[in-house]
Design a protein around this motif. Sequence first.
Motif, mmCIF file in Angstrom:
data_model
loop_
_atom_site.group_PDB
_atom_site.id
_atom_site.type_symbol
_atom_site.label_atom_id
_atom_site.label_comp_id
_atom_site.label_asym_id
_atom_site.label_seq_id
_atom_site.Cartn_x
_atom_site.Cartn_y
_atom_site.Cartn_z
ATOM 1 N N MET A 73 96.470 46.885 -58.354
ATOM 2 C CA MET A 73 97.111 48.123 -58.797
ATOM 3 C C MET A 73 98.586 47.848 -59.047
ATOM 4 O O MET A 73 99.290 47.345 -58.180
ATOM 5 N N ASP A 74 99.050 48.186 -60.238
ATOM 6 C CA ASP A 74 100.459 48.033 -60.570
ATOM 7 C C ASP A 74 101.197 49.297 -60.164
ATOM 8 O O ASP A 74 100.820 50.410 -60.569
ATOM 9 N N ILE A 75 102.257 49.133 -59.369
ATOM 10 C CA ILE A 75 103.013 50.256 -58.820
ATOM 11 C C ILE A 75 104.458 50.151 -59.295
ATOM 12 O O ILE A 75 105.074 49.085 -59.205
ATOM 13 N N LEU A 76 105.008 51.245 -59.789
ATOM 14 C CA LEU A 76 106.394 51.274 -60.231
ATOM 15 C C LEU A 76 107.233 52.120 -59.285
ATOM 16 O O LEU A 76 106.852 53.244 -58.936
ATOM 17 N N CYS A 77 108.387 51.575 -58.859
ATOM 18 C CA CYS A 77 109.353 52.298 -58.047
ATOM 19 C C CYS A 77 110.735 52.080 -58.653
ATOM 20 O O CYS A 77 110.996 51.041 -59.261
ATOM 21 N N MET B 230 108.110 54.358 -48.067
ATOM 22 C CA MET B 230 106.996 54.751 -48.932
ATOM 23 C C MET B 230 106.104 53.549 -49.237
ATOM 24 O O MET B 230 104.862 53.620 -49.146
ATOM 25 N N MET B 231 106.709 52.420 -49.585
ATOM 26 C CA MET B 231 105.944 51.212 -49.889
ATOM 27 C C MET B 231 105.136 50.750 -48.680
ATOM 28 O O MET B 231 103.985 50.326 -48.806
ATOM 29 N N HIS B 232 105.747 50.859 -47.506
ATOM 30 C CA HIS B 232 105.044 50.470 -46.273
ATOM 31 C C HIS B 232 103.818 51.356 -46.052
ATOM 32 O O HIS B 232 102.728 50.865 -45.718
ATOM 33 N N HIS C 58 100.718 45.246 -56.858
ATOM 34 C CA HIS C 58 101.808 44.533 -57.545
ATOM 35 C C HIS C 58 102.927 45.537 -57.774
ATOM 36 O O HIS C 58 102.821 46.422 -58.622
ATOM 37 N N PHE C 59 104.001 45.414 -57.002
ATOM 38 C CA PHE C 59 105.121 46.338 -57.095
ATOM 39 C C PHE C 59 106.106 45.878 -58.173
ATOM 40 O O PHE C 59 106.542 44.727 -58.184
ATOM 41 N N ILE D 119 108.309 59.877 -50.633
ATOM 42 C CA ILE D 119 106.855 60.062 -50.578
ATOM 43 C C ILE D 119 106.289 59.292 -49.391
ATOM 44 O O ILE D 119 106.815 58.250 -48.999
ATOM 45 N N ILE D 120 105.206 59.826 -48.829
ATOM 46 C CA ILE D 120 104.399 59.095 -47.854
ATOM 47 C C ILE D 120 102.962 59.059 -48.375
ATOM 48 O O ILE D 120 102.400 60.100 -48.720
#
Length: 314
Positions: free
Chosen positions: A1-5, A18-20, A32-33, A108-109
């Motif tokens: 899963m590609d995740i954008l922050c 949030m990432m944790h 994949h961040f 976000i959580i």
Amino acid sequence: MDILCCTDHNFVIPMGVMMHSLCVNNRGNELHFHIFVDSSVTQEQKTEIDAVVNKGNAVNFYTIDVSSILKYLIVKVSNFPISIYYRLLLADILPESVHKVLYLDADIIVRHDLKELYDTKIDDVALAAVTEPDGTGRNCERLGYPSELGYFNSGVILFNLDYFRKNNVTEQLINFIKENPEKLGCPDQDTLNFVLRNEKRMLPLKYNVQEGSFRVRPEVLATKDQFLAIQDPYILHFTTNEKPWKKSCRHPLRNLYYEYRKGTPWENSTFMEYFRHKRVISRQQQFNTYVMKMLNKVLGRTPKTKYYNIQLNH
């Protein structure tokens, strides 16, 4: 899963928490961040972010040239960090090998596995998001399109990058900001909503449970979907000023932030508790606030927000 922050140096800690939370509750998924930052984010902070990501997952940082953004962002952003605009450039910055990406705000959580969300079919639309619980009609009217089309919150968005690239969406977003500065209250969110008003898919409320969903409104009965979502949110979003790290926060689930902060490099940090983002309030806004305060006093109203007493389903 590609995740954008996206973040600047001020919001590295909540983004890391949030990432944790995402990693803890998605151990069966390869993550994949992709993290958009500016030059204010230090190498030490990047190392801390790397530390919260489970083995087997990947992190890539992309440094945004803020000066180039300011050239075409006419809207004053004193009330918002400049980083809110970074994601509007995602299709031009992310590699073309990335066809779909899940964007998540820093406040976000994540409480559950998001594979089902990520697998949502969006081949025929630009994005998928969750509706904004407050002010849909008002926001649509301000932006100049029918309220029937809906208005979404931009804190959780599943983006179809192929659609963005094929239809030059980045250029459309930039042009709308240039041509309509007077319409924009939440610049990035408003822009995405207007430009893509006909090209979106709405997601279940549980994937972006915002602060407004927890408020008790005697004049409005909560729907079954709302009660189910607030009792078991997949993604909890601390919208408005009710941020969990603020001492004044009364959000019923604020403790989840501190639960997921444990075991991170920021477990004992008090930076966010004392951080204050500068917000510029116009004289008109000050006057409106004063009038409402006096009106509530005269009418004997208690403006204090009430929240549902939540028992989470685990």
